[in-house]
Design a protein around this motif. Sequence first.
Motif, PDB file in Angstrom:
ATOM      1  N   VAL A 158       0.829  -1.200   0.000  1.00  0.00           N
ATOM      2  CA  VAL A 158       0.000   0.000   0.000  1.00  0.00           C
ATOM      3  C   VAL A 158       0.866   1.253   0.000  1.00  0.00           C
ATOM      4  CG1 VAL A 158      -1.702   1.288   1.332  1.00  0.00           C
ATOM      5  CG2 VAL A 158      -1.877  -1.194   1.155  1.00  0.00           C
ATOM      6  N   GLN A 159       1.915   1.246   0.797  1.00  0.00           N
ATOM      7  CA  GLN A 159       2.767   2.418   0.883  1.00  0.00           C
ATOM      8  C   GLN A 159       3.522   2.668  -0.414  1.00  0.00           C
ATOM      9  OE1 GLN A 159       5.210   1.594   4.269  1.00  0.00           O
ATOM     10  NE2 GLN A 159       3.516   1.709   5.723  1.00  0.00           N
ATOM     11  N   SER A 160       3.782   1.621  -1.173  1.00  0.00           N
ATOM     12  CA  SER A 160       4.537   1.794  -2.409  1.00  0.00           C
ATOM     13  C   SER A 160       3.690   2.322  -3.548  1.00  0.00           C
ATOM     14  CB  SER A 160       5.137   0.442  -2.827  1.00  0.00           C
ATOM     15  OG  SER A 160       4.108  -0.470  -3.188  1.00  0.00           O
ATOM     16  N   GLY A 161       2.382   2.427  -3.312  1.00  0.00           N
ATOM     17  CA  GLY A 161       1.509   2.973  -4.340  1.00  0.00           C
ATOM     18  C   GLY A 161       1.020   1.951  -5.335  1.00  0.00           C
ATOM     19  N   GLU A 162       1.252   0.654  -5.094  1.00  0.00           N
ATOM     20  CA  GLU A 162       0.805  -0.362  -6.033  1.00  0.00           C
ATOM     21  C   GLU A 162      -0.676  -0.653  -5.905  1.00  0.00           C
ATOM     22  OE1 GLU A 162       3.161  -3.826  -5.806  1.00  0.00           O
ATOM     23  OE2 GLU A 162       5.045  -2.797  -6.154  1.00  0.00           O
ATOM     24  N   ALA A 163      -1.301  -0.195  -4.818  1.00  0.00           N
ATOM     25  CA  ALA A 163      -2.729  -0.414  -4.637  1.00  0.00           C
ATOM     26  C   ALA A 163      -3.423   0.910  -4.346  1.00  0.00           C
ATOM     27  CB  ALA A 163      -2.971  -1.399  -3.500  1.00  0.00           C
ATOM     28  N   PRO A 164      -3.415   1.857  -5.291  1.00  0.00           N
ATOM     29  CA  PRO A 164      -4.048   3.156  -5.067  1.00  0.00           C
ATOM     30  C   PRO A 164      -5.556   3.030  -4.980  1.00  0.00           C
ATOM     31  CG  PRO A 164      -3.410   2.908  -7.363  1.00  0.00           C
ATOM     32  CD  PRO A 164      -2.844   1.734  -6.629  1.00  0.00           C
ATOM     33  N   GLU A 165      -6.180   4.040  -4.387  1.00  0.00           N
ATOM     34  CA  GLU A 165      -7.624   4.027  -4.255  1.00  0.00           C
ATOM     35  C   GLU A 165      -8.275   4.341  -5.590  1.00  0.00           C
ATOM     36  OE1 GLU A 165      -8.710   6.697  -1.176  1.00  0.00           O
ATOM     37  OE2 GLU A 165      -7.546   5.682   0.370  1.00  0.00           O
ATOM     38  N   LEU A 166      -9.523   3.868  -5.747  1.00  0.00           N
ATOM     39  CA  LEU A 166     -10.226   4.082  -6.999  1.00  0.00           C
ATOM     40  C   LEU A 166     -10.433   5.567  -7.275  1.00  0.00           C
ATOM     41  CD1 LEU A 166     -10.686   1.038  -6.677  1.00  0.00           C
ATOM     42  CD2 LEU A 166     -13.004   1.371  -7.535  1.00  0.00           C
ATOM     43  N   GLY A 167     -10.678   6.332  -6.226  1.00  0.00           N
ATOM     44  CA  GLY A 167     -10.929   7.752  -6.422  1.00  0.00           C
ATOM     45  C   GLY A 167      -9.708   8.551  -6.825  1.00  0.00           C
ATOM     46  N   SER A 168      -8.524   7.939  -6.782  1.00  0.00           N
ATOM     47  CA  SER A 168      -7.308   8.675  -7.104  1.00  0.00           C
ATOM     48  C   SER A 168      -7.200   9.022  -8.583  1.00  0.00           C
ATOM     49  CB  SER A 168      -6.076   7.865  -6.671  1.00  0.00           C
ATOM     50  OG  SER A 168      -5.996   6.649  -7.413  1.00  0.00           O
ATOM     51  N   THR A 169      -8.010   8.386  -9.436  1.00  0.00           N
ATOM     52  CA  THR A 169      -7.947   8.670 -10.871  1.00  0.00           C
ATOM     53  C   THR A 169      -8.746   9.898 -11.258  1.00  0.00           C
ATOM     54  OG1 THR A 169      -9.893   7.294 -11.351  1.00  0.00           O
ATOM     55  CG2 THR A 169      -7.748   6.201 -11.340  1.00  0.00           C
ATOM     56  N   GLY A 170      -9.610  10.363 -10.361  1.00  0.00           N
ATOM     57  CA  GLY A 170     -10.471  11.486 -10.699  1.00  0.00           C
ATOM     58  C   GLY A 170     -11.625  11.085 -11.595  1.00  0.00           C
ATOM     59  N   MET A 171     -11.807   9.789 -11.811  1.00  0.00           N
ATOM     60  CA  MET A 171     -12.868   9.279 -12.671  1.00  0.00           C
ATOM     61  C   MET A 171     -13.937   8.588 -11.822  1.00  0.00           C
ATOM     62  SD  MET A 171     -11.988  10.053 -15.782  1.00  0.00           S
ATOM     63  CE  MET A 171     -10.535  10.733 -16.584  1.00  0.00           C
ATOM     64  N   ASN A 172     -15.134   8.464 -12.399  1.00  0.00           N
ATOM     65  CA  ASN A 172     -16.229   7.823 -11.701  1.00  0.00           C
ATOM     66  C   ASN A 172     -16.605   6.467 -12.296  1.00  0.00           C
ATOM     67  OD1 ASN A 172     -16.694  10.002  -9.865  1.00  0.00           O
ATOM     68  ND2 ASN A 172     -17.669  11.125 -11.528  1.00  0.00           N
ATOM     69  N   TYR A 173     -16.130   6.190 -13.510  1.00  0.00           N
ATOM     70  CA  TYR A 173     -16.517   4.952 -14.179  1.00  0.00           C
ATOM     71  C   TYR A 173     -15.318   4.165 -14.734  1.00  0.00           C
ATOM     72  CZ  TYR A 173     -21.179   6.962 -13.929  1.00  0.00           C
ATOM     73  OH  TYR A 173     -22.346   7.513 -13.469  1.00  0.00           O
ATOM     74  N   VAL A 174     -14.290   4.845 -15.168  1.00  0.00           N
ATOM     75  CA  VAL A 174     -13.109   4.185 -15.717  1.00  0.00           C
ATOM     76  C   VAL A 174     -11.951   4.402 -14.747  1.00  0.00           C
ATOM     77  CG1 VAL A 174     -11.522   4.012 -17.663  1.00  0.00           C
ATOM     78  CG2 VAL A 174     -13.925   4.550 -18.068  1.00  0.00           C
ATOM     79  N   PHE A 175     -11.599   3.362 -14.007  1.00  0.00           N
ATOM     80  CA  PHE A 175     -10.549   3.454 -12.998  1.00  0.00           C
ATOM     81  C   PHE A 175      -9.285   2.782 -13.538  1.00  0.00           C
ATOM     82  CE2 PHE A 175     -14.680   2.974 -10.805  1.00  0.00           C
ATOM     83  CZ  PHE A 175     -14.763   4.232 -10.236  1.00  0.00           C
TER      84      PHE A 175
END
Length: 446
Positions: free
Chosen positions: A195-212
């Motif tokens: 998690v700390q390495s950024g390999e599992a970012p949150e879905l909301g981090s893309t700024g998208m609502n449908y295409v993650f």
Amino acid sequence: MKRKVTALLTALLLTLTLCVPTLAWTEYGAIYDETDALGSEELSDLGQYTLPQLTEALHLDLRVDIFTNEDVSEGTTAGDIATYVYKDSGYGWGEEKDGISLTLVMEPLADGSYTLAETDWCVYAMLSETRGDGQELSGLVYDAVEPYMTARAWDGTDMTVSAEALCQAVNAMAATAADYLSADFPTEAQQPETVQSGEAPELGSTGMNYVFDLRGMLSDGEREELEDRAEDIALRRSCGIYTLFVEDFTAYGYGDDPYTALYQIYHAEGLGVGEDRNGVIIMLSMKERDYAMFVYGEWAEYAFDRYGEKQLEDRFLDKFSGGDWYAGVSSYLAACDEFLTLAEDGKPVRSSPLPAIGIAVAVSCLIAFLVCMILKGQMKSVRKGVDANVYTTAGGGLKLTDSYDHYTHTTETRRKIESDSGGGGRSSGGTVSRSGGGGHGRSGKF
């Protein structure tokens, strides 16, 4: 003061103990409903699947209790009941008893329905210091749940509305708890270093609502175009169409099965459109080329039944297998729009019965033909004889001789069938139908 508190808790203990035999409890796994009036398929899924699976993933006990105030002593608050039940019922994960509970105390009405005052519910949390602040977590969950506890939804006029509000509140509680622990205090099951390495970012981090696109498989322009198309479909067809690219789905702490992980991600992120949270989501995990599809909600499951899922998959999965990510998502969106349009017209994609009927007719005819041929073979040709000697043998009489068959041995020949898969190549994989926990879908390799 201590005597008053002790007397209060003692009275509460006696009240709950004496009333247990008469309560009409309904149990949905981690959800207990004393009213027996808030049941729904979604609530059952949340209690039996979503909350227990998140409990295992987060190492945080998630509970929901719905009581009535018929036998509650005067002056006893929802907070008093929540505290007592949490401790007395053995709630909590591990030695520190980490957990969070949502407690509702409802008032019965004469018509058999129930109402809930805006002050008669409580969020209770316990959290070890190494993982965070329990009071902070309970405050965040309270703020997330509060919008679904309005008097309008709990005035007793429609228990279906109350049940839907409860499901939304439970989803909000689960999502908030998962966000809090995943972001700041990852558990052992979530692989902190990953998690700390950024390999599992949150879905909301893309700024998208449908295409993650958490793996960077699409360019910014492609992602924005596909996002607009997915949003347009969701607005027109009342069904969310989601795409998720990840490096390794196991990094999110939802287990080693892609379908189960996608199911939990869907609910943890509160995806879906409308009250029933209708939606379709596909996930591609690049590390081991794992694939999963999940369909949820009455409308979505009508438009995409098990046969429809397979037909939908055939429209795009081969493009992903070939590495054409944009074309894969584009074909997926187009096919979803087409299937939803057909469903709106009352003509959902369904398997045709004609092939089965044709096979049944052909098999029946074949069996009838074979039976007729066997019967014909057993019949003897008969014709009228003119002379008497027709009915005698050439030797002048009837002669019978004995005939015997003696079994000696059986010869059996075996041949090994060699695989032609060869070495060094990668299989294109395959998918299988999956279900469980509400909704259904498919999973496999791509």
